[in-house]
Design a protein around this motif. Sequence first.
Motif, mmCIF file in Angstrom:
data_model
loop_
_atom_site.group_PDB
_atom_site.id
_atom_site.type_symbol
_atom_site.label_atom_id
_atom_site.label_comp_id
_atom_site.label_asym_id
_atom_site.label_seq_id
_atom_site.Cartn_x
_atom_site.Cartn_y
_atom_site.Cartn_z
ATOM 1 N N ARG A 107 41.664 47.154 42.507
ATOM 2 C CA ARG A 107 42.276 47.433 41.878
ATOM 3 C C ARG A 107 42.602 46.735 41.056
ATOM 4 N NH1 ARG A 107 47.091 47.375 45.620
ATOM 5 N NH2 ARG A 107 46.199 49.007 46.565
ATOM 6 N N LEU A 108 43.496 45.475 40.725
ATOM 7 C CA LEU A 108 43.729 44.604 39.109
ATOM 8 C C LEU A 108 42.704 45.458 38.248
ATOM 9 C CD1 LEU A 108 45.793 42.114 40.683
ATOM 10 C CD2 LEU A 108 46.776 43.688 39.225
ATOM 11 N N LYS A 139 42.459 44.637 34.417
ATOM 12 C CA LYS A 139 42.131 43.639 33.613
ATOM 13 C C LYS A 139 41.077 42.656 33.806
ATOM 14 C CE LYS A 139 47.403 42.997 35.488
ATOM 15 N NZ LYS A 139 47.912 43.561 33.740
ATOM 16 N N SER A 140 40.938 41.685 33.261
ATOM 17 C CA SER A 140 40.264 40.511 33.236
ATOM 18 C C SER A 140 39.999 39.802 34.615
ATOM 19 C CB SER A 140 39.707 39.747 31.880
ATOM 20 O OG SER A 140 40.680 38.802 32.540
ATOM 21 N N GLN A 141 38.946 39.160 35.029
ATOM 22 C CA GLN A 141 39.032 38.494 36.054
ATOM 23 C C GLN A 141 39.036 37.327 35.549
ATOM 24 O OE1 GLN A 141 34.870 37.439 37.542
ATOM 25 N NE2 GLN A 141 33.567 39.390 37.471
ATOM 26 N N GLU A 142 39.896 36.763 34.830
ATOM 27 C CA GLU A 142 40.779 35.799 34.615
ATOM 28 C C GLU A 142 41.560 35.572 34.718
ATOM 29 O OE1 GLU A 142 41.893 33.251 31.130
ATOM 30 O OE2 GLU A 142 39.696 33.253 31.272
ATOM 31 N N SER A 153 35.133 36.438 41.085
ATOM 32 C CA SER A 153 33.290 36.962 40.602
ATOM 33 C C SER A 153 32.691 37.499 42.141
ATOM 34 C CB SER A 153 33.073 37.012 39.760
ATOM 35 O OG SER A 153 32.057 36.992 39.178
ATOM 36 N N ARG A 154 32.588 36.311 42.299
ATOM 37 C CA ARG A 154 31.904 35.999 44.090
ATOM 38 C C ARG A 154 32.818 37.142 44.938
ATOM 39 N NH1 ARG A 154 33.019 30.186 44.053
ATOM 40 N NH2 ARG A 154 32.150 29.447 42.619
ATOM 41 N N LYS A 155 34.318 37.011 44.628
ATOM 42 C CA LYS A 155 34.624 38.128 45.802
ATOM 43 C C LYS A 155 34.183 39.641 45.774
ATOM 44 C CE LYS A 155 38.748 37.397 49.017
ATOM 45 N NZ LYS A 155 38.095 37.094 50.355
ATOM 46 N N ILE A 156 34.167 39.852 43.937
ATOM 47 C CA ILE A 156 34.028 41.394 44.252
ATOM 48 C C ILE A 156 31.855 41.745 43.805
ATOM 49 C CG2 ILE A 156 33.312 42.761 41.555
ATOM 50 C CD1 ILE A 156 36.037 41.981 40.903
ATOM 51 N N GLU A 157 31.572 40.361 43.697
ATOM 52 C CA GLU A 157 29.679 40.640 43.783
ATOM 53 C C GLU A 157 29.568 40.972 45.382
ATOM 54 O OE1 GLU A 157 27.008 41.196 41.864
ATOM 55 O OE2 GLU A 157 29.104 40.982 40.409
ATOM 56 N N LYS A 158 30.334 39.320 46.314
ATOM 57 C CA LYS A 158 30.037 39.878 47.913
ATOM 58 C C LYS A 158 30.156 40.717 48.595
ATOM 59 C CE LYS A 158 31.194 37.022 52.018
ATOM 60 N NZ LYS A 158 31.735 36.488 52.729
#
Length: 136
Positions: free
Chosen positions: A99-100, A106-109, A123-128
């Motif tokens: 959502r964020l 928003k950026s990943q940071e 990033s890993r959570k999104i990719e997974k």
Amino acid sequence: MEITRKKIEEYTSKRDEIQELQQKLENIGKGDSLIGNDVILDYRTGYPRPQPIVGYDFSKEKRLKNRWKQRIDELTKDCMEIELWIENIPDSITRRIFRLRYIDGKSQEEVGKIVHMSQSNVSRKIEKYLNLNIAK
């Protein structure tokens, strides 16, 4: 509609395009962009004489409005499907990250700071999640 990585990544652009088209609809006819000209043949003397005509092009306005409204409807439908898909993610932290990242833009940071994770973990959570749950 089947959700793909590409559709998720295009979400922000589609949302921006909706705003641009709505702005165009609100401002259509302002200025001289729909002032057009044409030539008619005047037969009053018996012979065709070309006569220039200048005026507002109502048919062009109607065509543009219809085209833009149709495009807004298509984009809105696509965006709603992505938002619904994100809201149906069962894991709370993953749902918040998506959502964020995608809806709020928003950026990943920035997402990492909000959910108290490093950017690489976000990033890993999104990719997974994308690798396990979307069509290739």
